[in-house]
Design an enzyme around this catalytic site. Structure first.
Site, PDB file in Angstrom:
ATOM      1  N   GLU A 116    -105.824 -37.638 100.676  1.00 10.64           N
ATOM      2  CA  GLU A 116    -105.880 -37.345  99.332  1.00 10.64           C
ATOM      3  C   GLU A 116    -104.426 -37.075  98.648  1.00 10.64           C
ATOM      4  O   GLU A 116    -104.003 -37.225  97.727  1.00 10.64           O
ATOM      5  CB  GLU A 116    -106.949 -36.073  99.193  1.00 10.64           C
ATOM      6  CG  GLU A 116    -108.269 -36.647  99.446  1.00 10.64           C
ATOM      7  CD  GLU A 116    -109.195 -35.521  99.223  1.00 10.64           C
ATOM      8  OE1 GLU A 116    -108.855 -34.286  99.801  1.00 10.64           O
ATOM      9  OE2 GLU A 116    -110.205 -35.321  98.622  1.00 10.64           O
ATOM     10  N   GLU A 138    -114.716 -36.449 105.590  1.00 11.74           N
ATOM     11  CA  GLU A 138    -115.435 -35.120 105.168  1.00 11.74           C
ATOM     12  C   GLU A 138    -116.977 -35.121 105.470  1.00 11.74           C
ATOM     13  O   GLU A 138    -117.477 -34.017 105.744  1.00 11.74           O
ATOM     14  CB  GLU A 138    -115.042 -34.559 103.851  1.00 11.74           C
ATOM     15  CG  GLU A 138    -113.624 -34.141 103.597  1.00 11.74           C
ATOM     16  CD  GLU A 138    -112.424 -35.039 103.524  1.00 11.74           C
ATOM     17  OE1 GLU A 138    -112.684 -36.426 103.870  1.00 11.74           O
ATOM     18  OE2 GLU A 138    -111.359 -34.862 102.953  1.00 11.74           O
TER      19      GLU A 138
END
Ligand code: NAI
Length: 665
Positions: A116, A138
């Site tokens: 990210e 995730e």
């Protein structure tokens, strides 16, 4: 405290920011890392004359592996969760707004919050090679990418991002290039920083090929509907927060501006972080890490004894499986002993199973190379003298075991480790049959051995700690996951399952249909319900165990006495071949006063039964650590990973406090 981010500006006006979280093998987003990042941003924002910025890790083998899961698991309330997610968002928003070309130079793990971070840069270059792994995993730990990942990745590469995020797929550098996540590859042997400088120069000069197609996501509702169906198939109808919230975030967020999409992501992330399933999944992640390398569970400083020769007694269901796993995972020759008639069928079975594995590309050697290490014999040949470890898997009868150990101890060395795969005979009651019995322990495998990861390592009263340590080493060599415990009826896993079954049978006798009881537990997340499991294992197995424990169970008695030992075992049990309940079994159910139960009551009742046994196992010090119980249930019975094991789930749902006034973890 070391400085995490260090910036140097070269002669051409390119700032090189090196990050390195001191004293950790992997870079992760710690509080200190964020503080350093904010400082770095202020510096870069203030410097007026920079041409570009390169972000590169100072670690030899990783970029940044994501958020710190320990910190995330500790978050208890919405304010705290919001603060955490806002830390990520404001950091990456500042990076994105820098106004000069920025590039992430990636080698090694670039996962979750690491990717990210890289996605908030204008462009990405990654080093080829098997160490470079790029992705947003995730959802596999009960969360979803909440640092901008659900918004920036789809906007960069389109719909394929949805599947990557929902499956938590991790990619090699060249795959990430093909998908458009990174823009350029640096060869494995290249100097990554030099390659990144050349790359950023090309960006500044407009020579770099940065493909940035515009995606409109007009079909998002239809795509999301298909994705939802896919998720529900994988979870067998269970609504697990992580993938569903990830999907919702993408479906809603990609219809609006990035800024609004990020706001939706923040709100949903607060919800996912606080979910019990996130905490359960993170627990399972740590349980896995703890047992991935059994050698790390040995006593600190212990040097295991070299294991060069293995022997197995009994070439039946279990012996065959154990032989297969030693042969395919270690280079050890294996000597197996059984009666003459059992040798050929055993060999054929081992070969056939290995051939099936070879077809799927699961073997590192040819089947013939592996089979050449196997010797099957029907007598105690001299080669037993070479064995460093013997695993016994003969009939489950104490007089047979007694005779076998007596004979075995006459032919093996005094220091050869002996382990029994018994499922119900106490290790302590067999110890007297073994000479020098500090080398004797239990090693309880699950069927089918080559598919089941769990092994219970059982320390009898006389078993030396060295023996357990050497067995942990062995378990690692054959690539299993260990649960270490002391001698106990049913050890840990079966002990947890028995009362569960007794309760299930009680509900059945109270008029609740078999289908309903089993379905309640599959909806809870178990791979099969308790009645189906009993049918598959053999109905006589728990029946005999209950009799041995002095427990009267009338339904099992009726069913077993009617010759129904299970569909596989005797052709008749609780179920028919087509999966339906056999109507003929209904008259054998011992009826009680009817008590109708709903799904939730059945689930709670069965979980309570398990947790009470777990508490007793801890109180009697059968295990030293509650995590061992949860390891056993997740990998020995398929207890749902998002619940983190029965003991963790009892903590998370408040059951532990209600029953015992405290949590186990
Ligand atoms: P099995 O009946 O399939 O195999 C036992 C084998 O031992 C037979 O091939 C038999 O000929 C052989 N045998 C008997 N006496 C022998 C002797 N004196 N020397 C050498 N071989 C001899 O039984 P299974 O299911 O493989 O069980 C073996 C052990 O594993 C038992 O202690 C059982 O409780 C345990 N176990 C079984 C599990 C299962 O799911 N079947 C699971 C975990 C443990």
């Amino acid at each position: 405290m070391g400085k995490v981010f260090t910036t140097e500006v070269d002669a051409s006006g390119i700032a090189v920011v090196v990050f390195d979280v001191a004293a950790e093998k992997m870079n992760t987003w710690t509080e200190e890392a964020f503080l350093g990042f904010y400082d770095t941003m202020s510096q870069l924002e203030a410097a007026g004359d920079l041409r570009g910025v390169i972000f590169i890790s100072g670690k030899p083998d990783n970029f940044l592996a994501g958020a710190n899961l320990k910190l995330i698991a500790e978050i208890e309330d919405a304010d705290e969760a919001r603060r955490a997610v806002e830390t990520f968002h404001s950091a990456f928003a500042r990076l994105e707004a820098l106004g000069i070309p920025t590039a992430a130079a990636i080698h090694g793990h670039c996962l979750g919050g690491g990717l990210e971070f890289a996605l908030a840069c204008k462009a990405r270059i990654a080093k080829e090679g098997k160490n470079t792994i790029i992705g947003l995993p995730e959802c596999n730990v009960g969360l979803f990418p909440g640092g901008g990942g659900t918004q920036r990745l789809p906007r960069l590469i389109g719909y394929p991002a949805m599947e990557l995020i929902l499956r938590g797929t991790m990619l090699t550098a060249d795959k990430a290039l093909k998908m458009g996540i990174i823009d350029r590859l640096a060869p494995a042997e290249a100097d990554l920083l030099a390659a990144a400088k050349a790359f950023i120069d090309d960006i500044i000069l407009g020579k770099a090929d940065l493909k940035r197609p515009e995606f409109t996501f007009t079909e998002i509702d239809a795509v999301a509907q298909l994705a939802r169906e896919g998720i529900m198939k994988v979870t067998r109808g269970r609504e697990i927060p992580a993938p569903l919230l990830a999907l919702k975030t993408m479906q809603e967020g990609l219809k609006v501006s990035l800024e609004k999409g990020l706001e939706i992501e923040r709100n949903n992330f607060v919800e996912v972080v606080l979910s019990k399933e996130a905490k359960g999944s993170i627990n399972t992640f740590y349980l896995k890490g703890m047992t991935d390398k059994p050698a790390a569970m040995m006593t600190r400083g212990f040097t295991p004894r070299p294991l060069n020769h293995a022997a197995v007694l009994g070439f039946g269901t279990m012996g065959r499986g154990i032989v297969i796993d030693i042969l395919r995972n270690t280079g050890m020759p294996v000597l197996v002993k059984d009666i003459p008639e059992a040798l050929e069928p055993g060999r054929n079975f081992v070969r056939k199973t290995l051939e099936e594995m070879a077809e799927k590309g699961r073997l590192r050697e040819t089947v013939n190379e592996i089979m050449n290490r196997l010797t099957a014999v029907s007598g105690y040949v001299d080669d037993f003298g070479k064995a460093d470890i013997v695993i016994e898997a003969v009939f489950e009868a104490i007089d047979v075991k007694k005779q076998v150990y007596g004979e075995l101890c006459g032919v093996i060395r005094e220091d050869c480790i002996i382990a029994s795969n018994t499922s119900s005979i106490p290790i302590n009651s067999m110890a007297p049959f073994v000479s020098n019995n500090s080398r004797f322990a239990g090693l309880h495998f699950f069927s089918p051995v080559w598919l089941m990861q769990l092994v219970e390592v059982i320390q009898g009263d006389n078993t030396a700690r060295d023996t357990i340590d050497n067995l942990l080493n062995f378990v690692g060599l054959i690539r299993k996951r260990p649960l270490v415990c002391r001698d106990n009826a049913g050890f840990v896993v079966n002990a947890m399952l028995f009362p569960n079954l007794l309760n299930a049978l009680k509900y059945l006798e109270e008029g609740n249909p078999i289908e309903k009881i089993d379905q309640a537990m599959t909806r809870f997340g178990m791979p099969v319900g308790p009645i189906r499991l009993t049918d598959e294992v053999g109905i006589d197995v728990p029946y005999k165990i209950f009799v041995g424990m002095g427990i009267r169970q009338d339904t099992l008695k009726n069913v077993v006495e009617a010759g129904r030992l299970g569909l596989k075992k005797s052709g008749k049990g609780f179920f028919l071949k087509d999966g339906r309940v056999d109507p003929d079994v209904l008259s054998l159910i011992a009826r009680r006063e009817p008590v109708e139960k709903g799904d939730k009551e059945i689930q709670d009742g069965l979980l309570t039964a398990m947790v009470q046994v777990g508490k007793d196992i801890l109180d009697r010090m059968i295990v030293d650590d509650v995590r061992m119980i949860d390891v056993g249930m997740v990998w020995g019975t398929g207890f749902p990973a998002e619940k983190g094991g029965p003991m963790k789930w009892a903590d998370l749902t408040g059951l532990s406090k209600k029953l015992f006034g405290r949590n186990f973890y």
